[in-house]
Design a protein around this motif. Structure first.
Motif, PDB file in Angstrom:
ATOM      1  N   UNK A  66       0.828  -1.175  -0.100  1.00  0.00           N
ATOM      2  CA  UNK A  66      -0.063   0.011  -0.122  1.00  0.00           C
ATOM      3  C   UNK A  66       0.897   1.287  -0.027  1.00  0.00           C
ATOM      4  N   UNK A  67       2.120   0.968   0.830  1.00  0.00           N
ATOM      5  CA  UNK A  67       2.736   2.383   0.774  1.00  0.00           C
ATOM      6  C   UNK A  67       3.310   2.493  -0.513  1.00  0.00           C
ATOM      7  N   UNK A  68       3.693   1.562  -1.271  1.00  0.00           N
ATOM      8  CA  UNK A  68       4.258   1.628  -2.645  1.00  0.00           C
ATOM      9  C   UNK A  68       3.538   2.375  -3.563  1.00  0.00           C
ATOM     10  N   UNK A  69       2.161   2.162  -3.424  1.00  0.00           N
ATOM     11  CA  UNK A  69       1.173   2.282  -4.306  1.00  0.00           C
ATOM     12  C   UNK A  69       0.772   4.064  -4.010  1.00  0.00           C
ATOM     13  N   UNK A 181      -3.874  12.194  -2.501  1.00  0.00           N
ATOM     14  CA  UNK A 181      -5.095  11.193  -2.775  1.00  0.00           C
ATOM     15  C   UNK A 181      -5.004   9.964  -2.505  1.00  0.00           C
ATOM     16  N   UNK A 182      -3.897   9.526  -3.103  1.00  0.00           N
ATOM     17  CA  UNK A 182      -3.561   7.948  -2.897  1.00  0.00           C
ATOM     18  C   UNK A 182      -3.645   7.786  -1.175  1.00  0.00           C
ATOM     19  N   UNK A 183      -2.678   8.804  -0.675  1.00  0.00           N
ATOM     20  CA  UNK A 183      -2.584   8.628   0.969  1.00  0.00           C
ATOM     21  C   UNK A 183      -3.828   8.558   1.695  1.00  0.00           C
ATOM     22  N   UNK A 184      -4.780   9.435   1.244  1.00  0.00           N
ATOM     23  CA  UNK A 184      -6.130   9.405   2.018  1.00  0.00           C
ATOM     24  C   UNK A 184      -6.942   8.027   1.613  1.00  0.00           C
ATOM     25  N   UNK A 185      -6.711   7.577   0.513  1.00  0.00           N
ATOM     26  CA  UNK A 185      -7.298   6.401  -0.279  1.00  0.00           C
ATOM     27  C   UNK A 185      -7.060   5.028   0.771  1.00  0.00           C
ATOM     28  N   UNK A 186      -5.689   5.015   1.157  1.00  0.00           N
ATOM     29  CA  UNK A 186      -4.964   3.715   1.582  1.00  0.00           C
ATOM     30  C   UNK A 186      -4.914   4.007   3.107  1.00  0.00           C
TER      31      UNK A 186
END
Length: 289
Positions: A66-69, A181-186
């Protein structure tokens, strides 16, 4: 050259600090009692520790993916996620202070700046979960201080991951918007996984202490996060010495001897740090570069 000398100085300084703290810890320990404590650990308990450690590695693996994504343009392969994560275990054991763990960025086929960003987010959440449980435990453990202080700290720590997201409004750089945006998604998935991870760690300590003497689950939830908060102070080699010192002090309130405290923490260290590091070392040695 100066940076190399400085890093080497810090490395050896942490080894010296580790040896010093271990010396003061072990001088108060009856080694005959300590070795007897180790011999009391049953095969069934070892099996439970192996299973829970495997579950924890799986959670770490999923979260690392998840962190990588956070970089939406990168789609890591499962094998790449697993190998780099396990190699990170090996490097973090060899090089203290979290510097070694960042070395796993060189085993990811992604831009190093993006991967180091992922490592930074991972480190943030590892610190956050320790602070979250430790601040909650402090509300009940430290009875003599004003209870409003630990409660305020606990509430602040709860919302800390959201504060990081809100900080995006303070910058005007559109190019990093996609990462937020990816941060808040994961964020929800990572938070839940980290909480489960911490409860598993508490359970590991709980069953080990109960090998030697009765220990209530409530006492475990209150005391063990305070012991694990030693991970927030990166002054020793792989947390050795400092974690044992914390365990002796915290467990003494529950009439748990120093020998049991040290036996428990060293056993947990063996399963949660040394064994994954051995797997990571094997994977590291198989790499061509």
């Amino acid at each position: 050259m100066k940076k190399i000398l400085k890093s080497r100085f810090v490395f050896f300084l942490k080894i010296i600090v580790t040896i010093t703290i271990l010396y003061f810890v072990f001088r108060k320990i009856d080694f005959q009692v300590l070795f007897h404590s180790f011999s009391q650990i049953k095969i069934s308990v070892i099996a439970v520790l192996l299973i829970t450690t495997t579950i924890k590695i799986f959670i770490e693996y999923k979260n690392w993916g998840n962190y990588l994504m956070i970089n939406p343009e990168y789609k890591p392969k499962p094998s790449e996620i697993f190998k780099s994560h396990m190699i990170g275990h090996s490097l973090s054991l060899l090089i203290p202070g979290g510097i070694g763990a960042a070395g796993k960025a060189f085993f990811i086929n992604n831009s190093k700046s993006h991967t180091f960003m992922s490592v930074g987010v991972e480190k943030f959440f590892q610190t956050w979960i320790n602070l979250l449980f430790a601040s909650f435990a402090a509300i009940f453990y430290f009875r003599k201080i004003n209870i409003s202080i630990p409660i305020a700290v606990f509430v602040f720590v709860i919302i800390l991951p959201l504060l990081i997201y809100w900080f995006k409004h303070l910058n005007r750089i559109e190019s990093i918007e996609k990462y937020f945006l990816e941060y808040i998604r994961i964020l929800p998935n990572i938070s839940v996984m980290q909480i489960i991870y911490m409860f598993i760690t508490i359970f590991q300590y709980f069953i080990l202490v109960n090998v030697f003497r009765p220990f209530h689950i409530y006492s475990a939830i209150i005391s063990i996060p305070l012991i694990l908060s030693s991970n927030l102070i990166p002054i020793t080699f792989a947390g050795l010495g400092l974690r044992e010192k914390f365990a002796i002090e915290v467990f003494s309130k529950y009439s748990i001897s120093s020998e049991i405290a040290v036996a428990v923490t060293l056993t947990i260290f063996l399963f949660n740090s040394v064994l994954p590091a051995i797997v990571g070392l094997i994977l590291f040695l198989k790499k061509k570069k």
